[in-house]
Design an enzyme around this catalytic site. Structure first.
Site, PDB file in Angstrom:
ATOM      1  N   GLU A 174      -6.795   3.709  -5.736  1.00  0.00           N
ATOM      2  CA  GLU A 174      -8.031   3.630  -4.945  1.00  0.00           C
ATOM      3  C   GLU A 174      -8.893   4.843  -5.242  1.00  0.00           C
ATOM      4  O   GLU A 174      -8.479   5.989  -5.038  1.00  0.00           O
ATOM      5  CB  GLU A 174      -7.749   3.587  -3.443  1.00  0.00           C
ATOM      6  N   HIS A 227     -11.371  -3.189   3.482  1.00  0.00           N
ATOM      7  CA  HIS A 227     -11.239  -2.934   4.918  1.00  0.00           C
ATOM      8  C   HIS A 227     -11.980  -1.679   5.378  1.00  0.00           C
ATOM      9  O   HIS A 227     -11.873  -1.296   6.542  1.00  0.00           O
ATOM     10  CB  HIS A 227      -9.748  -2.812   5.257  1.00  0.00           C
ATOM     11  N   ASP A 228     -12.679  -1.025   4.470  1.00  0.00           N
ATOM     12  CA  ASP A 228     -13.374   0.216   4.820  1.00  0.00           C
ATOM     13  C   ASP A 228     -14.893   0.103   4.796  1.00  0.00           C
ATOM     14  O   ASP A 228     -15.574   1.015   5.255  1.00  0.00           O
ATOM     15  CB  ASP A 228     -12.980   1.334   3.830  1.00  0.00           C
ATOM     16  N   ASP A 274       0.866  -1.173   0.000  1.00  0.00           N
ATOM     17  CA  ASP A 274       0.000   0.000   0.000  1.00  0.00           C
ATOM     18  C   ASP A 274       0.906   1.227   0.000  1.00  0.00           C
ATOM     19  O   ASP A 274       1.860   1.301   0.782  1.00  0.00           O
ATOM     20  CB  ASP A 274      -0.844  -0.032   1.296  1.00  0.00           C
ATOM     21  N   ASP A 332      -3.276   4.566  -2.104  1.00  0.00           N
ATOM     22  CA  ASP A 332      -4.353   5.001  -1.215  1.00  0.00           C
ATOM     23  C   ASP A 332      -4.972   6.327  -1.688  1.00  0.00           C
ATOM     24  O   ASP A 332      -4.249   7.279  -1.996  1.00  0.00           O
ATOM     25  CB  ASP A 332      -3.766   5.174   0.193  1.00  0.00           C
TER      26      ASP A 332
HETATM   27  C1  GLC Z   1      -8.240   5.031   2.390  1.00  0.00           C
HETATM   28  C2  GLC Z   1      -8.014   3.783   3.202  1.00  0.00           C
HETATM   29  C3  GLC Z   1      -8.613   3.986   4.569  1.00  0.00           C
HETATM   30  C4  GLC Z   1      -7.896   5.138   5.232  1.00  0.00           C
HETATM   31  C5  GLC Z   1      -7.970   6.396   4.368  1.00  0.00           C
HETATM   32  C6  GLC Z   1      -7.009   7.444   4.833  1.00  0.00           C
HETATM   33  O1  GLC Z   1      -9.578   5.252   2.132  1.00  0.00           O
HETATM   34  O2  GLC Z   1      -8.541   2.685   2.541  1.00  0.00           O
HETATM   35  O3  GLC Z   1      -8.503   2.842   5.359  1.00  0.00           O
HETATM   36  O4  GLC Z   1      -8.458   5.411   6.480  1.00  0.00           O
HETATM   37  O5  GLC Z   1      -7.626   6.116   3.021  1.00  0.00           O
HETATM   38  O6  GLC Z   1      -5.694   7.074   4.571  1.00  0.00           O
END
Ligand code: GLC
Length: 536
Positions: free
Chosen positions: A263, A325-326, A97, A200
């Site tokens: 992402e 994971h979100d 990541d 990310d």
């Molecule tokens: C992304 C990640 C999440 C994180 C956010 C801030 O959305 O998937 O888990 O909290 O970025 O880095």
């Protein structure tokens, strides 16, 4: 088609929750290494590991203090080297990541930046004067609490920007030194053998250069995510995001065979632009989250396949995600009965699938009692259902103490869930009708039937509760059909002409042997999905 990431099945590991080898109740790199045999047995091709860099863990690793090291909680750089080598020995690629939008407020860069207005790193982050009345420079809101995204710094008399927690100040990628320092991090890990990066919140990295206010969101109502009171017009997917995408891609292309995954939570036409063009390639795989954010219904899923097939540019390659994971686990959003259909879909639709750890067992989001809540999002915006702990609970390995995730007598960082005794990898492995057996079989079928990887993908019907799509060309020997019954009732579906009288079931989500096919139609049991081929 030779690119490995087009053929690959990606498996997403949330490292705190996969396997705890050190016995502190939190997963780690040696734990992942111990479970490589399982991943190889399952048949996946690549693991993506959420951040394992040194971090005060305000956002569980998405607040990084050193991008080129490993947090002692997870191990060391030597452990990562070892994991990469072992994974490769298991024919598994490793995707890390990359967190470019922000660092931790304890990162040495930010400490310098914050130390004085004339520090050379001042401009590495976004610092702004207050408005004449002392209020923040604009109306941008933090994602996690819906309050101002600007934090006042008393000692230097300016605000800094944080899209997420105030412990996560945003980096200024318009500063060439930031850009170079960050891209060097990618190079650092690529040289160590990492096969790619998931980037990310890539679509948030470039913000409006004029820092214009975001328009008020007329659709926002109390009870909704408070950060959506304003739209995100000037804070995400801005025009020059494609510059950033290109920097990432160019850096990956300095090496051989690397993959970049962005992402983004965007509509399919918006997302399609993040592939760039043949002369300006951007992400290999801009994550497609449509099935995370829209209803699991035949008509809707059919429409999404058709739309994606029409919008992915010719040089691009589709991808699909059901859980991460979100967001709540797929089996919880779509309902336990539909979990298998989801994975039949994911592993037979055209495009690279990403499996979220534990989904292959049919894991549901696990309720986390209030006194055990860990996620800052839940703590800052309680009661809105935004908390992410329930989807981050430990992987269940066996029916032993703590589901085999950590030793007996150690408290796992999140509860393993009451049903872990009945639903875990060991039990599922022994049951030929388990969801795990189904996922493993589908992975094998995908590997042995090229049409499931590179064949065309066409929706034949999606009316009522049954979705039917075809892989490969009609009348070809290799063509296959997928039928999904989205309802809890039995449904009958007509077969296309080339399958009539010559259809054979390759797999039913029920995993229970042969199943009668009529001449021109097929009966699907409640919530059943089928993979058919033409009888040879
Ligand atoms: C992304 C990640 C999440 C994180 C956010 C801030 O959305 O998937 O888990 O909290 O970025 O880095």
């Amino acid at each position: 088609m030779t690119e490995w990431w087009k053929r690959a099945i990606i498996y997403h590991i949330y490292p705190r929750s996969f396997m705890d080898a050190s016995g502190d109740g939190i997963g780690d790199l040696q734990g992942i290494r111990q479970r490589l045999d399982y991943l190889q047995w399952l048949g996946i091709d690549a693991i993506w590991i959420s951040p394992v860099y040194p971090s005060p863990m305000a956002d569980f690793g998405y607040d990084v203090t050193d991008h080129c090291d490993i947090d002692p909680m997870f191990g060391s750089v030597a452990d990562m080297d070892d994991l990469i080598a072992e994974a490769h020995r298991h024919s598994i690629k490793v995707i890390l990541d990359f967190v470019p939008n922000h660092t931790s407020n304890e990162h040495p860069w930010f400490l310098e930046s914050k130390s004085s207005r004339d520090n050379p790193k001042r401009d590495w982050y976004y610092w702004k004067d207050p408005k004449p009345d002392g209020s923040p420079p604009n109306n941008w809101l933090s994602r996690f609490d819906g309050k101002s995204a600007w934090k006042w710094d008393e000692s230097t008399g300016q605000y800094y920007l944080h899209t997420f927690l105030e412990e996560q100040p945003d980096l200024n990628w318009r500063n060439p030194e930031v850009k170079e320092a960050m891209l060097d991090i990618l190079r650092f890990w690529f040289r160590r053998g990492v096969d790619g990066f998931r980037v990310d919140v890539s679509y948030r990295v470039m913000k409006d250069a004029g820092f214009a206010d975001n328009p008020i969101n007329p659709d926002w109502k109390p009870g909704m995510d408070p950060s959506f009171r304003v739209t995100e017009q000037n804070t995400k997917n801005t025009a020059d995001i494609h510059l950033f995408n290109r920097w990432i891609r160019e850096t990956a292309d300095e090496f051989e065979d690397k993959v970049t995954i962005g992402e983004m939570n965007l509509s399919l036409p918006q997302l399609a632009r993040h592939y760039g063009s043949p002369n300006w390639p951007e992400f290999h795989l801009p994550f497609n989250f449509r099935l995370i954010f829209s209803a699991w219904e035949a008509r809707n899923v059919g429409a999404l396949i058709t739309e994606f097939e029409a919008t992915v540019p010719e040089h691009g390659w589709p991808n699909w995600v059901l859980s991460n994971h979100d967001q709540p686990r797929f089996g919880t959003r779509a309902g336990r009965e539909q979990a298998r259909n989801g994975y039949l879909f994911l592993l037979t639709v055209r495009g690279t699938p990403t499996i979220y750890y534990g989904d292959e067992l049919g894991m549901q989001s696990v309720p986390v009692p209030q006194d055990k809540v860990q996620d800052p999002w839940e703590l800052l915006s309680p009661g809105l259902g935004l908390g992410r702990d329930p989807v981050r609970t430990p992987m269940r390995w066996d029916a032993g103490p703590n589901a085999g995730f950590c030793p007996a007598g150690t408290e796992p960082w999140l509860p393993v869930g009451d049903d872990a005794v009945a639903l875990n990898a060991e039990i599922s492995k022994q049951d030929p009708a388990s969801m795990l057996s189904m996922v493993k079989t589908l992975i094998r079928l995908r590997r042995t039937h090229e049409v499931l990887v590179s064949g065309s993908c066409t929706v034949l019907s999606s009316t009522g509760d049954v979705l039917q799509y075809r892989r490969g060309e009609p009348d070809s020997d290799s063509t296959m059909l997928v039928l999904l019954n989205f309802s809890p009732e039995e449904k009958s579906a007509d077969l296309p002409a080339d399958f009539q009288g010559s259809a054979e079931i390759l797999l039913s989500t029920e995993m229970d042997g042969p199943h009668a096919l009529r001449n021109s139609s097929v009966v699907l049991r409640p919530n059943e999905g089928l993979l058919l081929r033409r009888k040879r």
